[in-house]
Design a protein around this motif. Structure first.
Motif, PDB file in Angstrom:
ATOM      1  N   MET A  73      39.942  42.510  46.514  1.00  0.00           N
ATOM      2  CA  MET A  73      39.699  43.491  45.454  1.00  0.00           C
ATOM      3  C   MET A  73      38.216  43.867  45.434  1.00  0.00           C
ATOM      4  N   SER A  74      37.964  45.140  45.364  1.00  0.00           N
ATOM      5  CA  SER A  74      36.588  45.633  45.352  1.00  0.00           C
ATOM      6  C   SER A  74      36.101  45.780  43.912  1.00  0.00           C
ATOM      7  N   PHE A  75      35.001  45.100  43.573  1.00  0.00           N
ATOM      8  CA  PHE A  75      34.431  45.160  42.235  1.00  0.00           C
ATOM      9  C   PHE A  75      33.311  46.209  42.188  1.00  0.00           C
ATOM     10  N   PRO A  76      32.964  46.698  40.955  1.00  0.00           N
ATOM     11  CA  PRO A  76      31.831  47.636  40.822  1.00  0.00           C
ATOM     12  C   PRO A  76      30.513  46.996  41.237  1.00  0.00           C
ATOM     13  N   GLU A  77      29.551  47.857  41.515  1.00  0.00           N
ATOM     14  CA  GLU A  77      28.206  47.406  41.873  1.00  0.00           C
ATOM     15  C   GLU A  77      27.542  46.706  40.681  1.00  0.00           C
ATOM     16  N   ILE A  78      26.802  45.654  40.936  1.00  0.00           N
ATOM     17  CA  ILE A  78      26.068  44.943  39.886  1.00  0.00           C
ATOM     18  C   ILE A  78      24.668  45.550  39.771  1.00  0.00           C
ATOM     19  N   VAL A  79      24.299  45.978  38.562  1.00  0.00           N
ATOM     20  CA  VAL A  79      22.994  46.618  38.343  1.00  0.00           C
ATOM     21  C   VAL A  79      22.357  46.052  37.084  1.00  0.00           C
ATOM     22  N   SER A  80      21.138  46.498  36.800  1.00  0.00           N
ATOM     23  CA  SER A  80      20.455  46.104  35.575  1.00  0.00           C
ATOM     24  C   SER A  80      21.036  46.861  34.384  1.00  0.00           C
ATOM     25  N   ARG A  81      20.743  46.379  33.181  1.00  0.00           N
ATOM     26  CA  ARG A  81      21.232  47.051  31.972  1.00  0.00           C
ATOM     27  C   ARG A  81      20.687  48.473  31.875  1.00  0.00           C
TER      28      ARG A  81
END
Length: 229
Positions: free
Chosen positions: A1-9
């Protein structure tokens, strides 16, 4: 499963703000589409359909239960089946408390081709309390294009139809099928398909609001046991 990109708030807030512009545009487009839908003409239903429900035989007019509007969910349940359609069952599971629709003068009912003695135990198994009628022996499903003939056989498809009552005259105002049912189930989503809509003062066309002098939007909502139907 492909998850969304992790970014800063901060990056998330910027991306969310950009998407919000498009979401608000979609909301305005949906409101405009709803106004155009309410501007559709309507056709009188002359056929004297006979349904069977918990209180015995009923006419289409009876399904209104005295209210101005009726939303019918065409539940796929052919006479030869032992149970109703799984997808239609998932849809009916989403229907909330009917008091909120009734408060806007709108009734809701499911209709299937299966005989009522087949519908009753399945309805009990599912734990549903919504009105459910059998159209067995009538042309209702054919006329509203949810039972179709394909290569010599009858096939079912899900759909939803809206009706408006003027005293003893019944009019068909709208129908949608299959993917047109996506996203439906809430009180407002069903009202948006009807000729009278949510009956708010801001809606177009003018003159169909039941809220003149009354609070709008969420301020009209009550606990479901507080409405004066």
């Amino acid at each position: 499963m492909s998850f969304p990109e992790i970014v800063s708030r901060d990056r998330w807030r910027a991306a969310r703000a950009e998407l919000l512009v498009k979401e608000k545009a979609a909301t305005r487009a949906r409101d405009a589409l709803g106004a155009e839908r309410r501007g559709l003409p309507m056709v009188e239903v002359d056929e004297e359909y006979v349904f069977e429900g918990g209180d015995g035989k009923a006419a289409l007019l009876d399904l209104f239960e005295g209210r101005h509007q009726l939303v019918v969910y065409h539940f796929m349940f052919a006479p030869e089946w032992d149970a109703g359609c799984r997808s239609c069952s998932g849809f009916l599971d989403q229907i909330g408390h009917l008091a909120h629709l009734k408060a806007r003068g709108t009734s809701f009912a499911a209709v299937s081709r299966a005989p009522f003695p087949k519908i009753l135990p399945f309805k009990a198994r599912m734990g549903w309390t919504v009105p459910w009628y059998s159209s067995h022996g009538s042309d209702f499903n054919r006329d509203f294009e949810v039972t179709l003939e394909h290569e010599g056989e009858l096939v079912e498809r899900p759909g939803l139809s809206c009706f408006l009552r003027d005293r003893d005259r019944v009019f068909h105002t709208y129908s949608t099928y299959e993917r047109g049912l996506d996203g439906l189930g809430s009180t407002t989503s069903l009202l948006d398909l009807t000729a009278l809509g949510r009956q708010e003062v801001w809606e177009e066309p003018k003159g169909r609001s039941s809220a003149l002098g009354a609070p709008a939007g969420s301020e009209r909502i009550r606990y479901h046991d507080e409405y004066d139907d």
